[in-house]
Structures are given as structure tokens and as C-alpha cells.
Design a protein around this motif. Structure first.
Motif, PDB file in Angstrom:
ATOM      1  N   ARG A  17       0.829  -1.213   0.000  1.00 19.30           N
ATOM      2  CA  ARG A  17       0.000   0.000   0.000  1.00 19.30           C
ATOM      3  C   ARG A  17       0.857   1.254   0.000  1.00 19.30           C
ATOM      4  O   ARG A  17       0.557   2.227  -0.700  1.00 19.30           O
ATOM      5  CB  ARG A  17      -0.920   0.015   1.226  1.00 19.30           C
ATOM      6  CG  ARG A  17      -2.135  -0.849   1.116  1.00 19.30           C
ATOM      7  CD  ARG A  17      -3.105  -0.578   2.257  1.00 19.30           C
ATOM      8  NE  ARG A  17      -2.487  -0.620   3.566  1.00 19.30           N
ATOM      9  CZ  ARG A  17      -2.393  -1.695   4.339  1.00 19.30           C
ATOM     10  NH1 ARG A  17      -2.868  -2.843   3.907  1.00 19.30           N
ATOM     11  NH2 ARG A  17      -1.842  -1.621   5.528  1.00 19.30           N
ATOM     12  N   THR A  18       1.913   1.235   0.762  1.00 18.48           N
ATOM     13  CA  THR A  18       2.802   2.389   0.812  1.00 18.48           C
ATOM     14  C   THR A  18       3.483   2.601  -0.533  1.00 18.48           C
ATOM     15  O   THR A  18       3.631   3.738  -0.997  1.00 18.48           O
ATOM     16  CB  THR A  18       3.849   2.203   1.930  1.00 18.48           C
ATOM     17  OG1 THR A  18       3.165   1.960   3.156  1.00 18.48           O
ATOM     18  CG2 THR A  18       4.716   3.428   2.071  1.00 18.48           C
ATOM     19  N   THR A  19       3.872   1.508  -1.180  1.00 14.65           N
ATOM     20  CA  THR A  19       4.472   1.601  -2.507  1.00 14.65           C
ATOM     21  C   THR A  19       3.476   2.163  -3.511  1.00 14.65           C
ATOM     22  O   THR A  19       3.827   3.007  -4.344  1.00 14.65           O
ATOM     23  CB  THR A  19       4.970   0.217  -2.966  1.00 14.65           C
ATOM     24  OG1 THR A  19       5.897  -0.270  -2.004  1.00 14.65           O
ATOM     25  CG2 THR A  19       5.623   0.277  -4.320  1.00 14.65           C
ATOM     26  N   LEU A  20       2.222   1.719  -3.427  1.00 12.65           N
ATOM     27  CA  LEU A  20       1.192   2.239  -4.322  1.00 12.65           C
ATOM     28  C   LEU A  20       0.970   3.731  -4.085  1.00 12.65           C
ATOM     29  O   LEU A  20       0.864   4.507  -5.039  1.00 12.65           O
ATOM     30  CB  LEU A  20      -0.115   1.465  -4.129  1.00 12.65           C
ATOM     31  CG  LEU A  20      -1.292   1.921  -4.973  1.00 12.65           C
ATOM     32  CD1 LEU A  20      -0.976   1.752  -6.462  1.00 12.65           C
ATOM     33  CD2 LEU A  20      -2.537   1.152  -4.602  1.00 12.65           C
ATOM     34  N   SER A  21       0.931   4.154  -2.827  1.00  9.34           N
ATOM     35  CA  SER A  21       0.769   5.578  -2.518  1.00  9.34           C
ATOM     36  C   SER A  21       1.930   6.400  -3.059  1.00  9.34           C
ATOM     37  O   SER A  21       1.734   7.480  -3.617  1.00  9.34           O
ATOM     38  CB  SER A  21       0.671   5.784  -1.008  1.00  9.34           C
ATOM     39  OG  SER A  21      -0.445   5.118  -0.496  1.00  9.34           O
ATOM     40  N   CYS A  22       3.130   5.878  -2.904  1.00  6.77           N
ATOM     41  CA  CYS A  22       4.318   6.566  -3.411  1.00  6.77           C
ATOM     42  C   CYS A  22       4.266   6.673  -4.938  1.00  6.77           C
ATOM     43  O   CYS A  22       4.633   7.699  -5.512  1.00  6.77           O
ATOM     44  CB  CYS A  22       5.563   5.818  -2.951  1.00  6.77           C
ATOM     45  SG  CYS A  22       7.088   6.704  -3.224  1.00  6.77           S
ATOM     46  N   THR A  23       3.782   5.636  -5.589  1.00  2.00           N
ATOM     47  CA  THR A  23       3.655   5.647  -7.045  1.00  2.00           C
ATOM     48  C   THR A  23       2.629   6.685  -7.494  1.00  2.00           C
ATOM     49  O   THR A  23       2.857   7.412  -8.467  1.00  2.00           O
ATOM     50  CB  THR A  23       3.260   4.249  -7.558  1.00  2.00           C
ATOM     51  OG1 THR A  23       4.256   3.317  -7.132  1.00  2.00           O
ATOM     52  CG2 THR A  23       3.136   4.223  -9.057  1.00  2.00           C
ATOM     53  N   VAL A  24       1.519   6.778  -6.785  1.00  4.36           N
ATOM     54  CA  VAL A  24       0.492   7.770  -7.125  1.00  4.36           C
ATOM     55  C   VAL A  24       1.055   9.181  -6.982  1.00  4.36           C
ATOM     56  O   VAL A  24       0.839  10.036  -7.854  1.00  4.36           O
ATOM     57  CB  VAL A  24      -0.767   7.575  -6.252  1.00  4.36           C
ATOM     58  CG1 VAL A  24      -1.715   8.747  -6.379  1.00  4.36           C
ATOM     59  CG2 VAL A  24      -1.469   6.287  -6.633  1.00  4.36           C
TER      60      VAL A  24
END
Length: 108
Positions: A26-33
Motif C-alpha cells: 500500500r505504501t508503494t502504491l501511494s508513493c507511485t500515485v
């Protein structure tokens, strides 16, 4: 009192490792966004040298965070995962804060 030493016990088969792995994802996805929104913001208006520099720095920070997160996710697959190193934690936190600073700089 025989038995096994505390370090020899089997890993808890509970859901904690899965929750931790999902939290990293989830943190990786947030960083990607955030990185994608930064790219969009940098390319919407006239592209300047400062905007491109911020974009390049954001991309490097994003790649650095992805590397730390991927390494940690893979480490959680082991029967006895290692503790996240201080260097890894510092790198993940530093990339997150620096990416936020780059995003704020692109806004103003």
C-alpha cells in the motif's frame, strides 16, 4: 526445563507477516500515485529546467523507495525474516520525506 530457546521457536504462522507485506505494498502504491501526480503536474504547464530537475529527482526517489520496499517484501517471505535494517528504514523514510518536498516544490 528443556525445550527450545526463544530464538529457536518456529515463526508465528499468524497473519502478521501478510499484514506487513500488504502495508509495504500500500505504501508503494501511494508513493507511485504521488510520483505520477508529480509527473502530471510538471508536464501540464510550460516545462522549465527546474521542473525537469524536480521531476528527475522525484523519479530517483521513487525508484529508491521501490527498491527498499521490494527488498523488504521479499525478506518477509522467509521463515525467519530479518529485522529491517536501520539503513533501510532511514532510506525509506528519507525517500518519502524528500518526495513530499519535491511534490510541494512542484506545486509552488
Amino acid at each position: 526445563m528443556g525445550g527450545t530457546a526463544p530464538g529457536d521457536e518456529a515463526r508465528d504462522p499468524g497473519l502478521q507477516p501478510e499484514r506487513t507485506r500488504l502495508a509495504w505494498r500500500r505504501t508503494t502504491l501511494s508513493c507511485t500515485v504521488v510520483a505520477v501526480l508529480g509527473i502530471k503536474l510538471a508536464l501540464v504547464d510550460d516545462t522549465t529546467a527546474a521542473g525537469l530537475a524536480g521531476l528527475a529527482l522525484s523519479a530517483l526517489l521513487w525508484i529508491g523507495f521501490l527498491a527498499v520496499a521490494h527488498r523488504r517484501i521479499r525478506a518477509l517471505d522467509a521463515a525467519r525474516p530479518r529485522v529491517l535494517s536501520a539503513r533501510g528504514a532511514l532510506l525509506a523514510a528519507g525517500c518519502t520525506v524528500a518526495l513530499a518536498v519535491c511534490g510541494a516544490a512542484l506545486i509552488w
